[in-house]
Design a protein around this motif. Structure first.
Motif, PDB file in Angstrom:
ATOM      1  N   GLU A  89       3.154   0.386 -11.002  1.00 55.39           N
ATOM      2  CA  GLU A  89       1.831   0.892 -11.355  1.00 55.39           C
ATOM      3  C   GLU A  89       1.082   1.406 -10.127  1.00 55.39           C
ATOM      4  O   GLU A  89       0.449   2.461 -10.165  1.00 55.39           O
ATOM      5  CB  GLU A  89       1.010  -0.193 -12.051  1.00 55.39           C
ATOM      6  N   GLY A  90       1.172   0.651  -9.026  1.00 55.38           N
ATOM      7  CA  GLY A  90       0.517   1.084  -7.794  1.00 55.38           C
ATOM      8  C   GLY A  90       1.095   2.386  -7.271  1.00 55.38           C
ATOM      9  O   GLY A  90       0.360   3.295  -6.867  1.00 55.38           O
TER      10      GLY A  90
ATOM     11  N   GLY B 286       6.985   0.758   1.620  1.00 54.16           N
ATOM     12  CA  GLY B 286       6.706  -0.593   2.083  1.00 54.16           C
ATOM     13  C   GLY B 286       6.938  -1.636   1.002  1.00 54.16           C
ATOM     14  O   GLY B 286       7.478  -2.714   1.256  1.00 54.16           O
ATOM     15  N   ASP B 287       6.538  -1.306  -0.232  1.00 53.36           N
ATOM     16  CA  ASP B 287       6.735  -2.235  -1.339  1.00 53.36           C
ATOM     17  C   ASP B 287       8.218  -2.440  -1.633  1.00 53.36           C
ATOM     18  O   ASP B 287       8.667  -3.573  -1.852  1.00 53.36           O
ATOM     19  CB  ASP B 287       6.023  -1.738  -2.601  1.00 53.36           C
ATOM     20  N   LEU B 288       8.982  -1.343  -1.659  1.00 52.86           N
ATOM     21  CA  LEU B 288      10.421  -1.470  -1.909  1.00 52.86           C
ATOM     22  C   LEU B 288      11.101  -2.242  -0.789  1.00 52.86           C
ATOM     23  O   LEU B 288      11.989  -3.065  -1.036  1.00 52.86           O
ATOM     24  CB  LEU B 288      11.060  -0.090  -2.083  1.00 52.86           C
ATOM     25  N   PHE B 289      10.685  -1.990   0.435  1.00 52.68           N
ATOM     26  CA  PHE B 289      11.250  -2.738   1.562  1.00 52.68           C
ATOM     27  C   PHE B 289      10.939  -4.228   1.399  1.00 52.68           C
ATOM     28  O   PHE B 289      11.810  -5.079   1.620  1.00 52.68           O
ATOM     29  CB  PHE B 289      10.710  -2.218   2.899  1.00 52.68           C
TER      30      PHE B 289
ATOM     31  N   GLY C  32       0.789  -1.223   0.000  1.00 56.39           N
ATOM     32  CA  GLY C  32       0.000   0.000   0.000  1.00 56.39           C
ATOM     33  C   GLY C  32       0.820   1.271   0.000  1.00 56.39           C
ATOM     34  O   GLY C  32       0.273   2.355  -0.095  1.00 56.39           O
ATOM     35  N   SER C  33       2.146   1.152   0.100  1.00 61.75           N
ATOM     36  CA  SER C  33       3.002   2.333  -0.002  1.00 61.75           C
ATOM     37  C   SER C  33       4.256   1.951  -0.775  1.00 61.75           C
ATOM     38  O   SER C  33       4.704   0.798  -0.731  1.00 61.75           O
ATOM     39  CB  SER C  33       3.398   2.864   1.382  1.00 61.75           C
TER      40      SER C  33
ATOM     41  N   TRP D 158       5.466   7.632  -7.231  1.00 63.96           N
ATOM     42  CA  TRP D 158       6.601   7.353  -8.102  1.00 63.96           C
ATOM     43  C   TRP D 158       6.985   8.622  -8.853  1.00 63.96           C
ATOM     44  O   TRP D 158       6.161   9.213  -9.538  1.00 63.96           O
ATOM     45  CB  TRP D 158       6.256   6.250  -9.103  1.00 63.96           C
ATOM     46  N   ARG D 159       8.243   9.031  -8.729  1.00 63.61           N
ATOM     47  CA  ARG D 159       8.707  10.206  -9.461  1.00 63.61           C
ATOM     48  C   ARG D 159       8.717   9.905 -10.956  1.00 63.61           C
ATOM     49  O   ARG D 159       9.264   8.897 -11.381  1.00 63.61           O
ATOM     50  CB  ARG D 159      10.136  10.567  -9.029  1.00 63.61           C
ATOM     51  N   PRO D 160       8.150  10.777 -11.766  1.00 62.23           N
ATOM     52  CA  PRO D 160       8.094  10.513 -13.205  1.00 62.23           C
ATOM     53  C   PRO D 160       9.478  10.420 -13.855  1.00 62.23           C
ATOM     54  O   PRO D 160       9.636   9.804 -14.893  1.00 62.23           O
ATOM     55  CB  PRO D 160       7.315  11.691 -13.782  1.00 62.23           C
TER      56      PRO D 160
END
Length: 108
Positions: free
Chosen positions: A61-62, A6-9, A2-3, A69-71
């Protein structure tokens, strides 16, 4: 999770969990043995990458949908930097990536 953080971790932790096992270290080393055993290296790379493409696409995508997400941050650069850091820590430094270490890498 959800963040983006958190996803990268979670990605970093999954890679670390794999690389801190003898089988995972062996698989990573085999993937790097292109000159000695190219067929084995290719097989090991496929095994390591199995399922990663869809998971990474979903993560990006999330994060984009949430505006996290920085473009100007290409996923094909950002995610290998994370995985590369964990590989370096596990294989070259031979240190387990602790939670504080992994959090610091994700926060960069």
């Amino acid at each position: 999770t959800g963040s983006l953080r958190g996803d990268l971790f979670a990605v970093g932790r999954a890679v670390a969990d794999l690389l801190t096992t003898p089988a995972g270290r062996g698989l990573a080393r085999a993937a790097l043995e292109e000159t000695m055993a190219p067929e084995l290296a290719a097989l090991a790379r496929r095994k390591l990458e199995e399922g990663a493409g869809a998971a990474v696409a979903t993560l990006v995508e999330g994060a984009m949908a949430r505006g996290e997400w920085r473009p100007d941050a290409p996923p094909e650069v950002v995610l290998p930097l994370l995985v590369g850091g964990v590989l370096h820590r596990c294989l070259l430094e031979q240190q387990p990536p602790s939670t504080p270490w992994l959090e610091a890498v994700v926060d960069i």
